[in-house]
Design an enzyme around this catalytic site. Structure first.
Site, PDB file in Angstrom:
ATOM      1  N   HIS A   1      -2.957   1.966   2.802  1.00 48.82           N
ATOM      2  CA  HIS A   1      -2.515   0.717   2.180  1.00 48.82           C
ATOM      3  C   HIS A   1      -3.378  -0.421   2.707  1.00 48.82           C
ATOM      4  O   HIS A   1      -4.241  -0.226   3.565  1.00 48.82           O
ATOM      5  CB  HIS A   1      -1.030   0.467   2.430  1.00 48.82           C
ATOM      6  CG  HIS A   1      -0.140   1.305   1.562  1.00 48.82           C
ATOM      7  ND1 HIS A   1      -0.061   1.140   0.198  1.00 48.82           N
ATOM      8  CD2 HIS A   1       0.711   2.328   1.865  1.00 48.82           C
ATOM      9  CE1 HIS A   1       0.791   2.011  -0.301  1.00 48.82           C
ATOM     10  NE2 HIS A   1       1.271   2.743   0.688  1.00 48.82           N
TER      11      HIS A   1
ATOM     12  N   ASP B   1      -6.068  -5.701  -1.095  1.00 46.82           N
ATOM     13  CA  ASP B   1      -5.734  -5.299  -2.467  1.00 46.82           C
ATOM     14  C   ASP B   1      -6.318  -6.261  -3.503  1.00 46.82           C
ATOM     15  O   ASP B   1      -6.893  -5.830  -4.504  1.00 46.82           O
ATOM     16  CB  ASP B   1      -4.219  -5.256  -2.648  1.00 46.82           C
ATOM     17  CG  ASP B   1      -3.606  -3.958  -2.156  1.00 46.82           C
ATOM     18  OD1 ASP B   1      -4.351  -3.059  -1.743  1.00 46.82           O
ATOM     19  OD2 ASP B   1      -2.366  -3.851  -2.181  1.00 46.82           O
TER      20      ASP B   1
END
Length: 364
Positions: free
Chosen positions: A134, A164
Protein backbone atom coordinates in the site's frame (compact mmCIF):
# COMPACT_ATOMS: atom_id res chain seq x y z
CA UNK A 1 -23.26 10.56 -19.46
CA UNK A 2 -20.15 12.67 -20.00
CA UNK A 3 -20.11 16.27 -21.06
CA UNK A 4 -19.19 17.15 -24.62
CA UNK A 5 -17.12 20.00 -23.22
CA UNK A 6 -13.51 19.87 -22.19
CA UNK A 7 -10.17 19.49 -23.99
CA UNK A 8 -10.43 15.68 -23.95
CA UNK A 9 -13.87 15.59 -25.58
CA UNK A 10 -13.96 12.71 -28.07
CA UNK A 11 -11.40 10.60 -26.18
CA UNK A 12 -12.89 7.24 -25.12
CA UNK A 13 -11.38 5.33 -22.22
CA UNK A 14 -12.31 2.03 -20.61
CA UNK A 15 -11.68 2.00 -16.86
CA UNK A 16 -11.42 -1.42 -15.23
CA UNK A 17 -12.85 -0.74 -11.79
CA UNK A 18 -10.26 -0.48 -9.03
CA UNK A 19 -9.38 1.37 -5.85
CA UNK A 20 -6.46 3.73 -5.24
CA UNK A 21 -4.98 5.74 -8.11
CA UNK A 22 -7.17 4.42 -10.95
CA UNK A 23 -10.50 6.01 -9.96
CA UNK A 24 -8.86 9.38 -9.25
CA UNK A 25 -7.09 9.28 -12.61
CA UNK A 26 -10.37 8.43 -14.34
CA UNK A 27 -12.19 11.21 -12.47
CA UNK A 28 -9.62 13.80 -13.55
CA UNK A 29 -9.72 12.62 -17.15
CA UNK A 30 -13.53 12.71 -17.12
CA UNK A 31 -13.44 16.20 -15.58
CA UNK A 32 -11.57 17.27 -18.71
CA UNK A 33 -14.20 15.81 -21.00
CA UNK A 34 -12.99 12.28 -21.75
CA UNK A 35 -15.80 9.76 -22.18
CA UNK A 36 -15.08 6.98 -19.73
CA UNK A 37 -16.89 3.71 -19.18
CA UNK A 38 -16.15 2.13 -15.81
CA UNK A 39 -16.33 -1.66 -16.06
CA UNK A 40 -17.20 -3.06 -12.63
CA UNK A 41 -17.95 -6.52 -11.33
CA UNK A 42 -21.64 -7.30 -10.91
CA UNK A 43 -22.64 -7.00 -7.24
CA UNK A 44 -23.39 -10.72 -7.23
CA UNK A 45 -19.81 -11.44 -8.33
CA UNK A 46 -18.39 -10.31 -5.01
CA UNK A 47 -18.00 -6.55 -5.21
CA UNK A 48 -17.94 -5.26 -1.65
CA UNK A 49 -18.46 -1.91 0.01
CA UNK A 50 -14.73 -1.09 -0.26
CA UNK A 51 -14.96 -0.81 -4.03
CA UNK A 52 -17.56 1.96 -3.71
CA UNK A 53 -15.91 4.01 -0.95
CA UNK A 54 -15.73 7.58 -2.22
CA UNK A 55 -17.61 6.69 -5.36
CA UNK A 56 -20.08 9.54 -5.12
CA UNK A 57 -17.15 11.85 -5.91
CA UNK A 58 -14.45 9.62 -7.42
CA UNK A 59 -16.90 8.02 -9.88
CA UNK A 60 -18.41 11.28 -11.12
CA UNK A 61 -18.88 12.16 -14.78
CA UNK A 62 -18.77 8.65 -16.13
CA UNK A 63 -20.87 5.60 -16.89
CA UNK A 64 -20.60 2.25 -15.19
CA UNK A 65 -21.43 -1.06 -16.80
CA UNK A 66 -21.23 -4.44 -15.09
CA UNK A 67 -19.27 -7.38 -16.47
CA UNK A 68 -17.96 -10.59 -14.96
CA UNK A 69 -14.64 -10.99 -16.74
CA UNK A 70 -14.42 -14.62 -15.69
CA UNK A 71 -17.24 -15.27 -18.15
CA UNK A 72 -16.28 -15.67 -21.80
CA UNK A 73 -19.34 -13.80 -23.06
CA UNK A 74 -18.58 -10.80 -20.85
CA UNK A 75 -14.93 -10.78 -21.94
CA UNK A 76 -16.07 -10.77 -25.55
CA UNK A 77 -18.27 -7.75 -24.87
CA UNK A 78 -15.39 -5.95 -23.19
CA UNK A 79 -13.22 -6.56 -26.24
CA UNK A 80 -16.01 -5.24 -28.47
CA UNK A 81 -15.98 -2.04 -26.41
CA UNK A 82 -12.19 -1.85 -26.44
CA UNK A 83 -12.24 -2.11 -30.25
CA UNK A 84 -13.56 1.47 -30.37
CA UNK A 85 -11.67 2.87 -27.37
CA UNK A 86 -8.64 5.14 -27.33
CA UNK A 87 -7.35 3.95 -23.98
CA UNK A 88 -7.80 1.53 -21.12
CA UNK A 89 -6.69 1.88 -17.50
CA UNK A 90 -6.47 -0.92 -14.94
CA UNK A 91 -4.97 -1.45 -11.51
CA UNK A 92 -4.63 -5.20 -11.06
CA UNK A 93 -1.43 -6.96 -10.04
CA UNK A 94 0.80 -7.97 -12.95
CA UNK A 95 -0.61 -10.89 -14.91
CA UNK A 96 -4.22 -10.65 -13.73
CA UNK A 97 -5.55 -9.10 -16.94
CA UNK A 98 -3.63 -11.73 -18.91
CA UNK A 99 -5.19 -14.53 -16.87
CA UNK A 100 -8.62 -13.04 -17.49
CA UNK A 101 -7.93 -13.15 -21.23
CA UNK A 102 -7.89 -9.38 -21.75
CA UNK A 103 -4.19 -8.60 -21.41
CA UNK A 104 -2.35 -6.06 -23.55
CA UNK A 105 -1.49 -8.48 -26.36
CA UNK A 106 -5.11 -9.49 -26.90
CA UNK A 107 -6.47 -5.96 -26.53
CA UNK A 108 -3.87 -4.43 -28.87
CA UNK A 109 -4.48 -7.17 -31.40
CA UNK A 110 -8.13 -6.14 -31.38
CA UNK A 111 -7.32 -2.42 -31.46
CA UNK A 112 -3.74 -1.61 -32.52
CA UNK A 113 -4.05 2.07 -31.59
CA UNK A 114 -5.17 1.35 -28.02
CA UNK A 115 -3.16 2.79 -25.12
CA UNK A 116 -3.17 0.22 -22.33
CA UNK A 117 -2.50 1.98 -19.02
CA UNK A 118 -1.34 -0.28 -16.16
CA UNK A 119 -1.25 1.08 -12.60
CA UNK A 120 0.58 -0.80 -9.85
CA UNK A 121 2.53 -0.01 -6.71
CA UNK A 122 5.71 -1.94 -7.53
CA UNK A 123 5.52 -1.96 -11.34
CA UNK A 124 5.14 -4.75 -13.89
CA UNK A 125 8.64 -6.12 -13.17
CA UNK A 126 11.14 -6.37 -10.35
CA UNK A 127 11.42 -8.64 -7.29
CA UNK A 128 8.47 -6.96 -5.51
CA UNK A 129 6.16 -6.86 -8.52
CA UNK A 130 3.94 -9.70 -7.31
CA UNK A 131 3.89 -8.66 -3.65
CA UNK A 132 1.04 -6.89 -1.90
CA UNK A 133 1.61 -3.33 -0.74
CA UNK A 134 0.00 0.00 0.00
CA UNK A 135 0.94 3.66 -0.20
CA UNK A 136 3.17 3.63 2.90
CA UNK A 137 5.13 0.64 1.58
CA UNK A 138 5.72 2.22 -1.80
CA UNK A 139 6.95 5.44 -0.19
CA UNK A 140 9.30 3.50 2.06
CA UNK A 141 11.67 2.34 -0.69
CA UNK A 142 11.99 5.69 -2.48
CA UNK A 143 13.63 7.78 0.25
CA UNK A 144 10.50 9.92 0.55
CA UNK A 145 9.12 8.39 3.74
CA UNK A 146 12.51 8.53 5.47
CA UNK A 147 12.70 12.26 4.73
CA UNK A 148 9.47 13.01 6.60
CA UNK A 149 8.84 13.55 10.29
CA UNK A 150 10.85 14.36 13.40
CA UNK A 151 14.32 13.27 14.43
CA UNK A 152 14.39 10.13 16.54
CA UNK A 153 10.74 9.30 15.82
CA UNK A 154 9.23 6.86 13.33
CA UNK A 155 8.26 8.50 10.04
CA UNK A 156 4.67 9.76 10.08
CA UNK A 157 1.92 7.96 8.22
CA UNK A 158 1.13 10.41 5.41
CA UNK A 159 -2.12 10.65 3.53
CA UNK A 160 -1.93 8.74 0.27
CA UNK A 161 -1.50 11.98 -1.67
CA UNK A 162 2.22 11.43 -2.30
CA UNK A 163 2.17 7.78 -3.35
CA UNK A 164 -1.22 6.68 -4.70
CA UNK A 165 -2.20 10.04 -6.09
CA UNK A 166 1.04 11.94 -6.77
CA UNK A 167 3.33 9.12 -7.86
CA UNK A 168 0.47 6.97 -9.09
CA UNK A 169 -2.59 8.69 -10.58
CA UNK A 170 -0.71 11.71 -11.93
CA UNK A 171 1.95 9.60 -13.64
CA UNK A 172 -0.71 7.26 -15.03
CA UNK A 173 -2.47 10.28 -16.56
CA UNK A 174 0.81 11.70 -17.86
CA UNK A 175 1.82 8.39 -19.44
CA UNK A 176 -1.64 7.77 -20.87
CA UNK A 177 -1.93 11.20 -22.48
CA UNK A 178 1.63 11.02 -23.82
CA UNK A 179 0.91 7.65 -25.43
CA UNK A 180 -2.43 8.91 -26.79
CA UNK A 181 -0.64 11.77 -28.54
CA UNK A 182 1.82 9.26 -30.01
CA UNK A 183 -1.01 7.00 -31.15
CA UNK A 184 -2.73 9.90 -32.89
CA UNK A 185 0.45 10.54 -34.89
CA UNK A 186 1.50 6.95 -35.56
CA UNK A 187 -1.68 4.89 -35.31
CA UNK A 188 0.13 2.59 -32.89
CA UNK A 189 -0.85 2.12 -29.28
CA UNK A 190 1.38 0.88 -26.49
CA UNK A 191 1.47 -0.21 -22.86
CA UNK A 192 2.00 2.33 -20.08
CA UNK A 193 3.68 0.81 -17.00
CA UNK A 194 2.74 3.37 -14.32
CA UNK A 195 4.42 2.40 -11.04
CA UNK A 196 4.00 4.30 -7.79
CA UNK A 197 7.59 3.72 -6.67
CA UNK A 198 8.87 5.07 -10.00
CA UNK A 199 6.58 8.08 -9.77
CA UNK A 200 7.51 8.96 -6.19
CA UNK A 201 11.21 8.60 -7.02
CA UNK A 202 10.67 11.07 -9.86
CA UNK A 203 8.90 13.47 -7.48
CA UNK A 204 12.00 13.31 -5.25
CA UNK A 205 14.25 14.58 -8.08
CA UNK A 206 14.99 17.94 -6.46
CA UNK A 207 16.18 16.36 -3.22
CA UNK A 208 18.31 13.77 -5.02
CA UNK A 209 19.90 16.69 -6.89
CA UNK A 210 20.53 18.61 -3.67
CA UNK A 211 22.01 15.78 -1.61
CA UNK A 212 25.39 15.31 -3.38
CA UNK A 213 25.86 19.09 -3.38
CA UNK A 214 25.54 19.23 0.40
CA UNK A 215 22.24 21.08 0.19
CA UNK A 216 20.17 18.24 1.66
CA UNK A 217 21.00 16.06 4.66
CA UNK A 218 19.72 12.50 4.43
CA UNK A 219 17.95 12.68 7.79
CA UNK A 220 14.47 13.91 8.73
CA UNK A 221 13.90 17.33 10.31
CA UNK A 222 17.37 18.51 9.23
CA UNK A 223 16.66 20.61 6.17
CA UNK A 224 15.00 23.65 4.73
CA UNK A 225 11.72 22.02 3.66
CA UNK A 226 11.25 19.20 6.19
CA UNK A 227 10.29 21.16 9.30
CA UNK A 228 13.75 21.92 10.63
CA UNK A 229 13.70 25.55 9.51
CA UNK A 230 11.79 27.67 12.06
CA UNK A 231 10.35 29.72 9.21
CA UNK A 232 8.96 26.72 7.31
CA UNK A 233 6.79 24.74 9.70
CA UNK A 234 3.53 24.89 11.65
CA UNK A 235 2.97 26.47 15.07
CA UNK A 236 0.30 25.91 17.72
CA UNK A 237 -1.86 28.88 18.64
CA UNK A 238 -3.73 29.83 21.82
CA UNK A 239 -6.84 27.86 20.81
CA UNK A 240 -4.95 24.65 20.03
CA UNK A 241 -5.24 25.18 16.30
CA UNK A 242 -2.31 25.92 14.01
CA UNK A 243 -0.85 28.32 11.49
CA UNK A 244 1.42 27.38 8.60
CA UNK A 245 4.56 29.50 8.20
CA UNK A 246 6.39 29.46 4.87
CA UNK A 247 8.49 32.63 4.67
CA UNK A 248 11.54 31.20 2.88
CA UNK A 249 12.70 34.40 1.19
CA UNK A 250 14.42 37.03 3.35
CA UNK A 251 11.94 39.81 2.53
CA UNK A 252 9.03 37.58 3.56
CA UNK A 253 10.90 36.41 6.66
CA UNK A 254 11.40 40.04 7.67
CA UNK A 255 7.66 40.69 7.43
CA UNK A 256 6.92 37.67 9.58
CA UNK A 257 9.44 38.65 12.27
CA UNK A 258 8.14 42.21 12.28
CA UNK A 259 4.56 41.02 12.59
CA UNK A 260 5.51 38.89 15.58
CA UNK A 261 7.07 41.90 17.26
CA UNK A 262 10.53 40.36 17.15
CA UNK A 263 12.31 42.67 14.70
CA UNK A 264 14.69 43.83 17.44
CA UNK A 265 16.16 40.32 17.69
CA UNK A 266 18.05 40.81 14.40
CA UNK A 267 17.84 37.15 13.46
CA UNK A 268 20.25 35.67 10.94
CA UNK A 269 17.70 33.63 9.03
CA UNK A 270 20.17 31.06 7.70
CA UNK A 271 22.27 30.50 10.84
CA UNK A 272 21.29 26.91 11.49
CA UNK A 273 22.93 26.92 14.91
CA UNK A 274 20.35 29.52 15.97
CA UNK A 275 17.34 27.71 14.50
CA UNK A 276 16.28 25.96 17.76
CA UNK A 277 16.26 29.24 19.70
CA UNK A 278 14.48 31.00 16.85
CA UNK A 279 11.83 28.29 16.76
CA UNK A 280 11.28 28.60 20.51
CA UNK A 281 10.79 32.36 20.16
CA UNK A 282 8.29 31.97 17.36
CA UNK A 283 6.39 29.23 19.18
CA UNK A 284 6.06 31.36 22.31
CA UNK A 285 4.61 34.30 20.39
CA UNK A 286 2.23 32.27 18.23
CA UNK A 287 0.86 30.67 21.41
CA UNK A 288 -0.43 34.06 22.59
CA UNK A 289 -3.23 34.45 20.03
CA UNK A 290 -5.77 32.23 18.33
CA UNK A 291 -5.23 30.81 14.87
CA UNK A 292 -7.76 33.10 13.24
CA UNK A 293 -6.39 36.15 15.04
CA UNK A 294 -2.96 35.45 13.56
CA UNK A 295 -4.47 34.79 10.13
CA UNK A 296 -6.19 38.17 10.25
CA UNK A 297 -3.05 39.85 11.59
CA UNK A 298 -0.95 38.69 8.63
CA UNK A 299 -3.69 38.68 5.96
CA UNK A 300 -2.52 41.86 4.22
CA UNK A 301 1.19 40.92 4.27
CA UNK A 302 3.53 38.66 2.33
CA UNK A 303 4.70 36.96 5.52
CA UNK A 304 3.39 33.64 4.11
CA UNK A 305 1.35 32.78 7.20
CA UNK A 306 -1.97 31.01 6.71
CA UNK A 307 -4.43 29.12 8.91
CA UNK A 308 -4.31 25.31 8.92
CA UNK A 309 -7.93 24.54 8.05
CA UNK A 310 -9.85 21.35 8.59
CA UNK A 311 -11.67 19.67 5.72
CA UNK A 312 -14.91 21.06 7.14
CA UNK A 313 -13.51 24.59 7.10
CA UNK A 314 -11.67 24.59 3.76
CA UNK A 315 -14.69 25.01 1.42
CA UNK A 316 -15.70 28.17 3.30
CA UNK A 317 -12.34 29.93 3.07
CA UNK A 318 -12.82 33.19 1.13
CA UNK A 319 -10.14 32.34 -1.43
CA UNK A 320 -11.64 28.91 -2.12
CA UNK A 321 -15.08 30.45 -2.35
CA UNK A 322 -13.91 33.18 -4.74
CA UNK A 323 -12.38 30.59 -7.06
CA UNK A 324 -15.24 28.08 -6.63
CA UNK A 325 -12.61 25.52 -5.67
CA UNK A 326 -15.32 23.35 -4.12
CA UNK A 327 -18.75 22.46 -5.46
CA UNK A 328 -21.73 21.44 -3.35
CA UNK A 329 -23.54 18.47 -4.86
CA UNK A 330 -25.56 15.73 -3.27
CA UNK A 331 -25.38 17.35 0.15
CA UNK A 332 -21.59 17.40 0.27
CA UNK A 333 -18.68 19.55 -0.76
CA UNK A 334 -16.45 18.14 -3.46
CA UNK A 335 -13.40 19.54 -5.23
CA UNK A 336 -14.12 21.27 -8.51
CA UNK A 337 -12.35 20.21 -11.72
CA UNK A 338 -8.77 21.43 -11.96
CA UNK A 339 -6.79 22.92 -13.60
CA UNK A 340 -8.89 25.67 -15.19
CA UNK A 341 -8.92 26.11 -18.96
CA UNK A 342 -10.18 29.36 -20.44
CA UNK A 343 -11.79 27.95 -23.59
CA UNK A 344 -12.64 24.25 -23.25
CA UNK A 345 -13.31 23.72 -19.57
CA UNK A 346 -15.25 20.57 -18.78
CA UNK A 347 -18.17 20.16 -16.39
CA UNK A 348 -19.00 17.35 -14.02
CA UNK A 349 -22.09 15.16 -14.03
CA UNK A 350 -23.46 12.54 -11.67
CA UNK A 351 -22.34 8.91 -12.08
CA UNK A 352 -24.67 6.83 -14.26
CA UNK A 353 -25.02 3.31 -15.58
CA UNK A 354 -25.64 1.76 -18.99
CA UNK A 355 -26.01 -1.64 -20.59
CA UNK A 356 -22.84 -2.86 -22.25
CA UNK A 357 -24.64 -3.66 -25.51
CA UNK A 358 -25.89 -0.08 -25.76
CA UNK A 359 -22.39 1.25 -25.11
CA UNK A 360 -20.87 -0.98 -27.79
CA UNK A 361 -23.44 0.21 -30.33
CA UNK A 362 -22.83 3.86 -29.47
CA UNK A 363 -19.04 3.56 -29.62
CA UNK A 364 -18.96 1.50 -32.82
Amino acid sequence: MTTALGPLAGIRIVEIDAIGPVPLAAMLLADMGAEIVRVARPPSAGAGDWEDVGGDILHRSRTVTYLDLKQESDRAQLLDLIASADGLIEGYRPGVMERLGVGPDICLARNPRLVFGRMTGWGQSGPLAMRAGHDINYLSITGALHAMGDKGAPPPVPLNLVGDYGGGAMFLIFGLLSALLSAQKTGQGQVVDACITDGVASLMSLFYAWQPKGLWTDAPASNLLDGAAPYYRCYACADGRHVAVGCLEPKFFAQMVDGLGLADRNYDQNDRAKWPAMQADFAAVFATRTRDAWADHFAATDACITPVLSMAEAPDHPHNQARNSFLHRGGMAQPAPAPRLDRTMGAITEPGSADIADLIRRWS
